[in-house]
Design an enzyme around this catalytic site. Structure first.
Site, PDB file in Angstrom:
ATOM      1  N   ASP A 382       0.830  -1.215   0.000  1.00 46.72           N
ATOM      2  CA  ASP A 382       0.000   0.000   0.000  1.00 46.72           C
ATOM      3  C   ASP A 382       0.862   1.261   0.000  1.00 46.72           C
ATOM      4  OD1 ASP A 382      -2.397   1.330  -0.055  1.00 46.72           O
ATOM      5  OD2 ASP A 382      -2.599   1.398   2.114  1.00 46.72           O
ATOM      6  N   TRP A 387       2.695   7.869  -2.710  1.00 50.45           N
ATOM      7  CA  TRP A 387       4.114   8.051  -3.078  1.00 50.45           C
ATOM      8  C   TRP A 387       4.211   8.977  -4.289  1.00 50.45           C
ATOM      9  CZ3 TRP A 387       6.996   7.189  -7.471  1.00 50.45           C
ATOM     10  CH2 TRP A 387       8.379   7.100  -7.332  1.00 50.45           C
ATOM     11  N   HIS A 399       2.230   3.403  -9.202  1.00 51.05           N
ATOM     12  CA  HIS A 399       2.023   1.974  -9.434  1.00 51.05           C
ATOM     13  C   HIS A 399       3.175   1.397 -10.249  1.00 51.05           C
ATOM     14  CE1 HIS A 399      -1.780   2.330  -7.526  1.00 51.05           C
ATOM     15  NE2 HIS A 399      -2.225   3.205  -8.415  1.00 51.05           N
ATOM     16  N   THR A 428     -10.790  -6.780  -4.803  1.00 50.87           N
ATOM     17  CA  THR A 428     -12.152  -6.726  -5.371  1.00 50.87           C
ATOM     18  C   THR A 428     -12.780  -5.352  -5.112  1.00 50.87           C
ATOM     19  OG1 THR A 428     -12.868  -7.819  -3.329  1.00 50.87           O
ATOM     20  CG2 THR A 428     -12.715  -9.192  -5.285  1.00 50.87           C
ATOM     21  N   LEU A 490      10.681 -20.873  -4.319  1.00 51.24           N
ATOM     22  CA  LEU A 490       9.724 -19.895  -3.811  1.00 51.24           C
ATOM     23  C   LEU A 490       8.422 -19.980  -4.597  1.00 51.24           C
ATOM     24  CD1 LEU A 490       9.114 -17.212  -2.183  1.00 51.24           C
ATOM     25  CD2 LEU A 490      10.045 -15.995  -4.159  1.00 51.24           C
ATOM     26  N   ARG A 547       1.875  -4.932   6.105  1.00 52.98           N
ATOM     27  CA  ARG A 547       1.265  -3.883   5.294  1.00 52.98           C
ATOM     28  C   ARG A 547       2.151  -2.637   5.350  1.00 52.98           C
ATOM     29  NH1 ARG A 547      -4.901  -2.256   4.469  1.00 52.98           N
ATOM     30  NH2 ARG A 547      -4.585  -0.514   3.055  1.00 52.98           N
ATOM     31  N   SER A 555      -7.936  -4.990   5.017  1.00 53.10           N
ATOM     32  CA  SER A 555      -8.577  -4.726   3.723  1.00 53.10           C
ATOM     33  C   SER A 555      -8.949  -5.989   2.929  1.00 53.10           C
ATOM     34  CB  SER A 555      -7.697  -3.809   2.872  1.00 53.10           C
ATOM     35  OG  SER A 555      -7.441  -2.606   3.540  1.00 53.10           O
ATOM     36  N   GLU A 566       0.893 -13.118  12.364  1.00 53.69           N
ATOM     37  CA  GLU A 566       1.474 -11.980  13.071  1.00 53.69           C
ATOM     38  C   GLU A 566       1.306 -10.770  12.161  1.00 53.69           C
ATOM     39  OE1 GLU A 566       2.850 -11.849  16.149  1.00 53.69           O
ATOM     40  OE2 GLU A 566       2.194 -13.927  16.361  1.00 53.69           O
TER      41      GLU A 566
HETATM   42  C1  IPE Z   1      -2.017   0.130  -3.276  1.00 49.30           C
HETATM   43  O1  IPE Z   1      -1.618   1.438  -3.382  1.00 49.30           O
HETATM   44  C2  IPE Z   1      -2.010  -0.489  -4.630  1.00 49.30           C
HETATM   45  C3  IPE Z   1      -3.336  -0.799  -5.161  1.00 49.30           C
HETATM   46  C4  IPE Z   1      -4.449  -0.656  -4.554  1.00 49.30           C
HETATM   47  C5  IPE Z   1      -3.356  -1.299  -6.492  1.00 49.30           C
HETATM   48  P1  IPE Z   1      -2.694   2.564  -3.358  1.00 49.30           P
HETATM   49  O2  IPE Z   1      -3.061   2.928  -4.757  1.00 49.30           O
HETATM   50  O3  IPE Z   1      -3.845   2.180  -2.478  1.00 49.30           O
HETATM   51  O4  IPE Z   1      -1.888   3.745  -2.729  1.00 49.30           O
HETATM   52  P2  IPE Z   1      -2.480   4.797  -1.721  1.00 49.30           P
HETATM   53  O5  IPE Z   1      -2.967   4.025  -0.526  1.00 49.30           O
HETATM   54  O6  IPE Z   1      -3.586   5.498  -2.426  1.00 49.30           O
HETATM   55  O7  IPE Z   1      -1.315   5.657  -1.430  1.00 49.30           O
HETATM   56  C1  IPE Z   2      -5.397  -2.717  -0.320  1.00 46.92           C
HETATM   57  O1  IPE Z   2      -5.074  -1.398  -0.468  1.00 46.92           O
HETATM   58  C2  IPE Z   2      -5.388  -3.392  -1.641  1.00 46.92           C
HETATM   59  C3  IPE Z   2      -4.080  -3.546  -2.267  1.00 46.92           C
HETATM   60  C4  IPE Z   2      -2.926  -3.202  -1.769  1.00 46.92           C
HETATM   61  C5  IPE Z   2      -4.113  -4.172  -3.529  1.00 46.92           C
HETATM   62  P1  IPE Z   2      -6.198  -0.277  -0.575  1.00 46.92           P
HETATM   63  O2  IPE Z   2      -5.483   1.017  -0.577  1.00 46.92           O
HETATM   64  O3  IPE Z   2      -7.097  -0.549  -1.701  1.00 46.92           O
HETATM   65  O4  IPE Z   2      -7.002  -0.511   0.776  1.00 46.92           O
HETATM   66  P2  IPE Z   2      -7.852   0.514   1.623  1.00 46.92           P
HETATM   67  O5  IPE Z   2      -8.824   1.138   0.689  1.00 46.92           O
HETATM   68  O6  IPE Z   2      -6.893   1.516   2.160  1.00 46.92           O
HETATM   69  O7  IPE Z   2      -8.468  -0.354   2.669  1.00 46.92           O
HETATM   70 MG    MG Z   3      -4.167   2.393  -0.453  1.00 47.54          MG
END
Ligand code: IPE
Ligand code: IPE
Ligand code: MG
Length: 621
Positions: A382, A387, A399, A428, A490, A547, A555, A566
């Site tokens: 996440d 970033w 991304h 999802t 792996l 995370r 999530s 853990e």
């Molecule tokens: C997680 O990074 C990656 C995906 C959900 C694909 P985010 O896109 O949620 O990044 P933030 O949380 O908005 O910074």
């Molecule tokens: C969780 O990140 C999903 C992925 C990293 C693929 P999100 O950014 O979508 O989750 P929430 O919305 O903060 O819970």
């Molecule tokens: Mg996110």
């Protein structure tokens, strides 16, 4: 494959060749005479080999053209290496491979002695293109040198997409970097793929005589079988009623596939103009194919000047207007993109696995005792969006940058000896994001998969998630990597369109079905019986759930498998992590004491020999 990524490569925008345009291009290329000559060569190649492509590139802002010439010339060179008249297939495949290896080297060096690669490396640097997405296309072209026979349209299409789309994607990246995104809405992806098919089919029909002269027939058996005798007649270059009927059908099919007015809706108008013009030029080319009749087997039909002018004159006006509304920005150079080594021929042998590339600063993994080592680490990657935002970049940049961290984690997992690594790539719930972001996330992922970075590392790649909503090409890439990667070391599971509740519901549905059919008895069901109906019943429980991105929730990630994991939360955004952060997570896990609901075993330290009791209150607290 003979057919080049002709019109499809230049799916883009416009601007007339102005004095100011020339000045901008000069300032972009600089004064290096070798580089200027390299770009000139690329432009000449495009103009001479494919006037249609050249005309389309002319519809773009002047500042984008050199990059397009370089990309087109590179695609064309690679195609010619695989197609060259002389040489055995193995020799031709080796030439493509040598070219790809040289590109890897040149990208690292930031320059090249070969003019086309020199221009390409400079383009990647100026526009910050990630050329690693081309690896899949190069590997596919390499195997084409051995000949291409597809049984049905689906296989033909998959093959064409593998070879063509990565090049087109580079142009799309270029537009994005320029601030004029060619973002495709997810609901238009099917149109886009059909369009690419149509373009490929137009090329195949145009180049029929040249391909037949080399003994190639780039059409699926499924299409040929519908017209008995057509294949034999074609191979002998004999125009017969069967051949006439076959080409008429294919021409009509290509025309249908190229007529996709919805595809460009919502796109930047400059980009839309070029795509629409590409379609119009190819449909005019199909008119020429139809008009050629039996001469189709003797020479390639060419578009007349009149037909081309009819399409291009209004397109130039439209394009000039569209681009005048957009300020095209050049992101400027950054250190050259280093692409991990292209899989070498030796590595094609099953025993030829490569070790992961070392950490750039030479860091080595810590030693971890076997009983302190988690068997399964699952990561919620996440923070990529934040970033990018923090740096004033569009979210898709985050991304893309996150991919480098994914590679790092896999390298780090291999080095430290982890057995299972599961990465949450798309949930999802992530469909709730805007269609542009969703498209970008999924495309970035597909490009990365096409690169096949993990194939030679002894990693077994798997996918967990729903298949019914993802773009077809991504599903194809996920399944292909699942099929083509092997490794005892792996297991890497990518969770794409994954939701824990969705997974549990699907398992419950399968179980209910089995109960209805009398295979299981509801009152005897245990946890293990249930787990057998999960999509990946052999996935071990998660020991450590990590995370990144400064959020403390799970999530909807692996609720069944991680019920006793853990938990470990770190503040940094995902793209800022590298393998050392994974090692840190593993060390942190080693310090945890797991109980699983039991009384903890006493530690062999002195205070544990004196448990606090009611009779002796603990005054120390
Ligand atoms: C997680 O990074 C990656 C995906 C959900 C694909 P985010 O896109 O949620 O990044 P933030 O949380 O908005 O910074
Ligand atoms: C969780 O990140 C999903 C992925 C990293 C693929 P999100 O950014 O979508 O989750 P929430 O919305 O903060 O819970
Ligand atoms: Mg996110």
């Amino acid at each position: 494959m003979r057919a080049k990524p002709q019109l499809t490569l230049a799916h883009q925008g416009a601007v007339t060749h102005t004095r100011r345009g020339r000045a901008t291009v000069r300032s972009l290329i600089g004064d290096d005479p070798a580089l200027r000559a390299a770009y000139r060569l690329c432009r000449r190649t495009a103009r001479q080999h494919d006037p249609g492509i050249h005309a389309l590139i002319q519809l773009m802002p002047a500042v984008l053209r050199p990059a397009c010439w370089a990309l087109w010339a590179a695609a064309s060179v690679v195609d010619d290496l695989a197609d060259a008249h002389e040489g055995e297939p193995a020799e031709r495949a080796a030439r493509v491979e040598a070219w790809a290896e040289a590109l890897t080297h040149d990208l690292a060096a930031g320059t090249s002695t070969d003019p086309v690669r020199h221009a390409l490396v400079d383009t990647a640097r100026q526009w910050r293109l990630d050329l690693s997405g081309l690896r899949g296309a190069l590997a596919s072209t390499r195997s084409d040198a051995h000949g291409l026979r597809c049984t049905d349209w689906a296989a033909w299409r998959a093959r064409c997409n593998e070879e063509l789309v990565p090049w087109v994607d580079q142009v799309r990246q270029l537009f994005e970097q320029a601030g004029a995104p060619m973002t495709l809405r997810l609901d238009r992806v099917a149109d886009y793929e059909q369009f690419i098919d149509g373009a490929q089919l137009t090329d195949v029909l145009t180049d029929l005589s040249a391909d037949l002269a080399e003994g190639h027939l780039i059409l699926p058996q499924e299409a040929l079988a519908r017209f008995p005798g057509a294949e034999a007649d074609l191979l002998q270059r004999r125009w017969s009623p069967a051949v006439a009927a076959l080409t008429a059908e294919l021409t009509a099919l290509a025309r249908r596939r190229l007529s996709r007015p919805a595809m460009t809706r919502g796109m930047h108008p400059g980009a839309a103009t070029v795509l629409d013009t590409a379609g119009a030029l190819m449909r005019a080319q199909l008119d020429a194919v139809e008009a050629a009749g039996c001469t189709l087997l003797q020479r390639a039909p060419r578009l007349s000047v009149v037909a081309r002018t009819r399409v291009l004159v209004p397109a130039r006006l439209r394009a000039a207007m569209a681009w005048s509304m957009t300020r095209v920005t050049v992101p400027g150079p950054r250190p050259p993109v280093v692409v991990p080594p292209y899989p070498s021929r030796a590595a094609d042998d099953s025993e030829g696995l490569c070790p992961p590339p070392p950490h750039p600063d030479g860091f080595r993994p810590p030693q971890v005792a076997a009983d302190r080592m988690p068997a399964h680490v699952a990561v919620i990657m996440d923070g990529s969006g934040r970033w990018a935002e923090q740096r004033g970049l569009p979210r898709p940049e985050g991304h893309r940058a996150g991919n480098a961290a994914v590679r790092e984690m896999v390298y780090g997992a291999l080095e430290i000896g982890l057995r299972h690594l599961t990465l949450y790539a798309f949930s999802t719930e992530n469909w709730q994001r805007g269609p542009e972001e969703v498209t970008m996330i999924l495309e970035t992922l597909r490009r990365e998969l096409d690169g096949g970075v993990f194939r030679k590392l002894g990693v077994h790649q798997r996918w967990s998630g729903r298949s019914d909503r993802l773009p077809e090409d991504l599903v194809h890439a996920l399944r292909r990597e699942e099929r083509d990667t092997r490794g005892a070391g792996l297991t890497l599971t990518l969770c794409v369109d994954y939701g824990g509740r969705d997974e549990i519901v699907r398992a419950a549905a399968a179980l209910a079905q089995a109960a209805r059919e009398g295979e299981v008895s509801p009152h005897l069901l245990g946890e293990d019986d249930f787990a057998r109906y999960l999509p990946h019943p052999d996935m071990p429980d998660v020991d450590l759930l990590w995370r990144t991105g400064n959020e403390q929730r799970t999530s909807n990630f692996l609720p069944w498998q991680a019920s006793y994991a853990e938990l470990y939360f770190t503040p940094g955004y995902w793209p800022d992590n590298d393998r050392r952060d994974l090692w840190q997570a593993v060390l942190e896990y080693g310090r945890r004491r797991r109980r699983h609901g039991a009384v903890p075993a006493p530690l062999p330290s002195p205070e544990n020999h004196r448990p606090p009791s009611r009779a002796q209150p603990d005054h120390g607290r």
